[in-house]
Scaffold this motif. Structure first.
Motif, mmCIF file in Angstrom:
data_model
loop_
_atom_site.group_PDB
_atom_site.id
_atom_site.type_symbol
_atom_site.label_atom_id
_atom_site.label_comp_id
_atom_site.label_asym_id
_atom_site.label_seq_id
_atom_site.Cartn_x
_atom_site.Cartn_y
_atom_site.Cartn_z
ATOM 1 N N PHE A 27 -4.970 4.451 4.736
ATOM 2 C CA PHE A 27 -4.786 4.083 6.143
ATOM 3 C C PHE A 27 -3.807 2.916 6.249
ATOM 4 O O PHE A 27 -2.913 2.901 7.111
ATOM 5 C CB PHE A 27 -6.140 3.736 6.756
ATOM 6 C CG PHE A 27 -6.123 3.503 8.249
ATOM 7 C CD1 PHE A 27 -5.009 3.780 9.021
ATOM 8 C CD2 PHE A 27 -7.253 3.001 8.892
ATOM 9 C CE1 PHE A 27 -5.002 3.564 10.405
ATOM 10 C CE2 PHE A 27 -7.262 2.779 10.262
ATOM 11 C CZ PHE A 27 -6.130 3.058 11.009
ATOM 12 N N LYS A 28 -3.935 1.945 5.373
ATOM 13 C CA LYS A 28 -3.011 0.810 5.389
ATOM 14 C C LYS A 28 -1.583 1.273 5.122
ATOM 15 O O LYS A 28 -0.629 0.775 5.742
ATOM 16 C CB LYS A 28 -3.436 -0.224 4.344
ATOM 17 C CG LYS A 28 -4.717 -0.972 4.691
ATOM 18 C CD LYS A 28 -5.155 -1.890 3.564
ATOM 19 C CE LYS A 28 -6.468 -2.587 3.886
ATOM 20 N NZ LYS A 28 -6.955 -3.434 2.773
ATOM 21 N N ALA A 29 -1.418 2.222 4.207
ATOM 22 C CA ALA A 29 -0.089 2.759 3.911
ATOM 23 C C ALA A 29 0.485 3.456 5.138
ATOM 24 O O ALA A 29 1.682 3.338 5.440
ATOM 25 C CB ALA A 29 -0.165 3.731 2.729
ATOM 26 N N PHE A 30 -0.360 4.186 5.854
ATOM 27 C CA PHE A 30 0.095 4.845 7.085
ATOM 28 C C PHE A 30 0.550 3.806 8.102
ATOM 29 O O PHE A 30 1.622 3.939 8.714
ATOM 30 C CB PHE A 30 -1.036 5.701 7.666
ATOM 31 C CG PHE A 30 -0.730 6.275 9.021
ATOM 32 C CD1 PHE A 30 0.104 7.378 9.152
ATOM 33 C CD2 PHE A 30 -1.267 5.713 10.169
ATOM 34 C CE1 PHE A 30 0.398 7.906 10.399
ATOM 35 C CE2 PHE A 30 -0.987 6.233 11.427
ATOM 36 C CZ PHE A 30 -0.146 7.334 11.531
ATOM 37 N N ALA A 31 -0.252 2.755 8.296
ATOM 38 C CA ALA A 31 0.105 1.705 9.249
ATOM 39 C C ALA A 31 1.417 1.039 8.856
ATOM 40 O O ALA A 31 2.263 0.732 9.705
ATOM 41 C CB ALA A 31 -1.021 0.680 9.336
ATOM 42 N N GLU A 32 1.613 0.802 7.555
ATOM 43 C CA GLU A 32 2.870 0.199 7.085
ATOM 44 C C GLU A 32 4.051 1.112 7.396
ATOM 45 O O GLU A 32 5.122 0.638 7.806
ATOM 46 C CB GLU A 32 2.780 -0.062 5.585
ATOM 47 C CG GLU A 32 1.827 -1.194 5.218
ATOM 48 C CD GLU A 32 1.576 -1.303 3.722
ATOM 49 O OE1 GLU A 32 0.845 -2.207 3.304
ATOM 50 O OE2 GLU A 32 2.130 -0.477 2.959
ATOM 51 N N ASN A 86 0.822 -1.209 0.000
ATOM 52 C CA ASN A 86 0.000 0.000 0.000
ATOM 53 C C ASN A 86 0.856 1.259 0.000
ATOM 54 O O ASN A 86 0.546 2.237 -0.690
ATOM 55 C CB ASN A 86 -0.940 -0.017 1.203
ATOM 56 C CG ASN A 86 -1.903 -1.185 1.165
ATOM 57 O OD1 ASN A 86 -2.850 -1.198 0.398
ATOM 58 N ND2 ASN A 86 -1.623 -2.200 1.984
ATOM 59 N N LEU A 87 1.955 1.240 0.751
ATOM 60 C CA LEU A 87 2.869 2.380 0.740
ATOM 61 C C LEU A 87 3.521 2.516 -0.637
ATOM 62 O O LEU A 87 3.698 3.634 -1.140
ATOM 63 C CB LEU A 87 3.931 2.209 1.826
ATOM 64 C CG LEU A 87 4.796 3.439 2.130
ATOM 65 C CD1 LEU A 87 3.947 4.620 2.571
ATOM 66 C CD2 LEU A 87 5.833 3.110 3.206
ATOM 67 N N GLU A 88 3.853 1.398 -1.247
ATOM 68 C CA GLU A 88 4.429 1.445 -2.594
ATOM 69 C C GLU A 88 3.414 1.985 -3.602
ATOM 70 O O GLU A 88 3.784 2.688 -4.549
ATOM 71 C CB GLU A 88 4.882 0.038 -3.018
ATOM 72 C CG GLU A 88 6.074 -0.497 -2.238
ATOM 73 C CD GLU A 88 7.328 0.356 -2.429
ATOM 74 O OE1 GLU A 88 7.457 1.004 -3.490
ATOM 75 O OE2 GLU A 88 8.166 0.375 -1.507
#
Length: 628
Positions: A163-168, A3-5
């Protein structure tokens, strides 16, 4: 890190289109002095994410918790185009806080020595009767969905992905992610009411809300009890006798109806119809439920969920939504499908976003059986998952209920020398059975800098907090001497409450922190953490470190010793809580101490059989290491 990627890919594509856009960020966000700095937004976000990746290669995970408390919509808000307005939608990037901007803030937060991010609720919020121009994060429309307003529309991604990218990104930095959840209330326009009207209380739409100061029982509001009734209620509850609790007057009870047969959203409001009687009904607002004569204004944007269903108790009052009359709180009256729905919230966020812990809002007001179900469901999904409680008391009961830490009472007492000495004595006697947050403010209390507007006092408070055997806790804005509160929920005078209507409070409206303030203590926080790290070990159980009050004749001095049981190192922290200079303050530790080494400055002082005298400037802090 897919997700961050994905976020990186979208930012890179947008950068290649060469948008021309004025975009400024606070200098502190990029390790520069305070002040606006204009920057290419795409380069900024990409550089910050790359910084996170580079930091992740050299993570030093500490066992002692250090928390940064964010309300993303407020913490990451900034007037990027410098037009003196905060745009939540119209700008290329939102100027209110978003998950993307929170990701970019992580290197700054990490530099403060933080290893845990604690988020105020990030769930979808209601619109009906909302406070301020954005609404309260505690008026939850759907607890299973993140707030869409925390996304960046320009990225073209859904809010769940962001949100998933933030958590990662949080986990890349070796940090834990804690989210706050609300389980016993919802917004009055909750999505759930359309599918499950039986999970809510209902009243006639014709009934008007009671205005502040009114005492008409014909209008809706907290039940009104006579003085003798209040005395009897408080006596029964405080003695633990919850059998046959005194109910509200009949006029209050008769306002409530059965659940409607049909429910619809009409002009943004939830309305129901009791078909056989052709009666229109609505969901009533909530209010402070204990004590029954609490004078807080009604909470018109939220309502209480009906956790038990017994026709005899079909009304909202202290005995149905918090103290739970014994006749009501029986297994046969549990709304089991609702309880399952509530117990599934945390497992959903563990599975979808990888959160590591939760703060439960008003957890002590939930039925014990439901609270147990919530804890067991989460731990089954993630065995090392941890729970915090918004409780001001430091008691064994919180531990028994499965909490590893509570908020505690320092936000109310940390600015008062005599109260701090009382806490230090309590810790030294081993009378603190549960871990707590070492913080002088929370999102519900006055700001520390609002109480005492002196940057030196902020330094005192942080240093004391850092050396207590507790959870070091930074409420965002503390480190930049923010004086405006987030909410006026606790410990405010009527005058202070009138000075800060919802439109000026970050909990309800588009507001930014004073990020350009030159009067900040970020470097001091890093210095204190460095001193602490170089002189104390960090055990798995911080309670292995002992605290001893250091006596001083001055009532304005707060002083204590922290002893590291592993290295036998002893650190003395002393602070002048007064705005006046103090001279010849006498201290006595013990005869074996030969001298003291100042850990903030290059200085040593000798002791005479453990006795010594010191002078203090106004709000001066001293930290010494004991030398034998």
């Amino acid at each position: 890190m897919k997700n961050l990627e994905l976020v990186i890919s979208r930012l890179s594509n947008l950068k290649s289109k060469k948008y021309k856009h004025t975009f400024a960020v606070p200098g502190l966000w990029i390790n520069q002095p305070p002040g606006k700095i204009e920057i290419n937004p795409f380069e900024y976000f990409l550089e910050r994410i790359n910084k996170i990746k580079s930091l992740s290669d050299n993570i030093n995970i500490k066992s002692e918790l250090s928390v940064y408390n964010m309300f993303i919509r407020l913490t990451a808000a900034y007037d990027h185009n410098s037009d003196s307005k905060l745009e939540s939608e119209k700008s290329m990037f939102r100027e209110t806080g978003t998950f993307l901007k929170a990701i970019a803030l992580l290197p700054y937060i990490h530099s403060l020595g933080v290893n845990t991010i604690y988020l105020l609720p990030v769930t979808a919020i209601g619109e009906d009767e909302k406070k301020g121009n954005l609404g309260s994060p505690y008026a939850i429309r759907n607890p299973y969905q993140p707030d869409e307003n925390l996304s960046e529309p320009l990225l073209g991604l859904d809010v769940e992905t962001e949100f998933k990218a933030f958590a990662e990104a949080v986990h890349l930095l070796g940090m834990k992610l804690v989210c706050e959840f609300v389980f016993r209330t919802s917004s009055i326009d909750s999505d759930l009411s359309l599918e499950h009207p039986e999970w809510f209380y209902w009243i006639h739409t014709k009934i008007k809300n009671r205005a502040e100061g009114e005492t008409y029982e014909s209008k809706y509001g907290p039940p009104i009890f006579m003085k003798k009734e209040l005395e009897a209620i408080k006596l029964k509850v405080e003695s633990g006798d919850l059998i046959n609790l005194i109910p509200p007057h009949e006029q209050h009870i008769k306002m409530f109806t059965e659940s409607p047969k049909k429910v619809a959203r009409v002009d943004g409001k939830i309305r129901g119809l009791i078909s056989d009687k052709k009666v229109d009904v609505k969901i009533p607002g909530a209010f402070a439920d204990w004590p029954p004569d609490d004078n807080q204004p009604a909470w018109t944007d939220v309502t209480f969920l009906k956790l038990y269903d017994n026709p005899k108790f079909n009304y909202i009052a202290y005995n149905t939504i918090r103290m739970y009359d014994k006749e009501l709180a029986k297994p046969e009256f549990e709304v089991k499908e609702l309880w399952d729905y509530i117990a599934g919230i945390i497992p959903h966020y563990i599975e979808s976003f990888g959160i590591d812990g939760v703060m439960i809002d008003m957890g002590h007001a939930l039925p014990a059986a439901l609270r147990t179900k919530i804890v067991e469901s989460a731990v089954l999904k993630k065995p090392d998952f941890f729970f915090w409680e918004e409780n001001f008391l430091l008691t064994e009961q919180s531990v028994k209920e499965g909490y590893s830490a509570v908020l505690g009472y320092l936000p109310f007492d940390a600015h008062r020398a005599e109260k701090m000495r009382d806490l230090l004595a309590r810790i030294s006697h081993g009378d603190v059975p549960v871990n707590f947050f070492a913080t002088s403010e929370s999102h519900n209390t006055p700001r520390t800098f609002g109480r005492i507007s002196d940057i030196r006092f902020l330094k005192i408070i942080y240093a004391i907090s850092a050396f207590l055997p507790a959870i070091t806790f930074i409420h965002s804005g503390f480190e930049i001497a923010e004086e405006n509160p987030v909410n006026t929920g606790l410990d405010f005078t009527p005058d202070e409450i009138s000075r800060f209507p919802a439109e000026k409070l970050g909990l309800f409206s588009a507001v930014e922190l004073n990020w350009d303030n030159e009067n900040e203590i970020t470097d001091f926080i890093r210095q204190i953490n460095k001193v602490k790290g170089e002189n104390l070990t960090l055990p798995d159980n911080i309670r292995n470190h002992s605290i001893f009050p250091v006596n001083c004749h001055s009532e304005n001095i707060v002083s204590f010793m922290r002893r590291d049981s592993a290295s036998q190192t002893e650190i003395i922290i002393m602070a002048n809580y007064s705005s006046k200079s103090l001279h010849n303050c006498s201290f006595d530790i013990y005869a074996g101490a030969e001298r003291l080494k100042n850990l903030l400055f290059d200085e040593e002082i000798n002791t005479h059989e453990g006795k010594f005298k010191l002078n203090f400037e106004p709000y001066e802090l001293k930290i010494f290491k004991v030398i034998y």
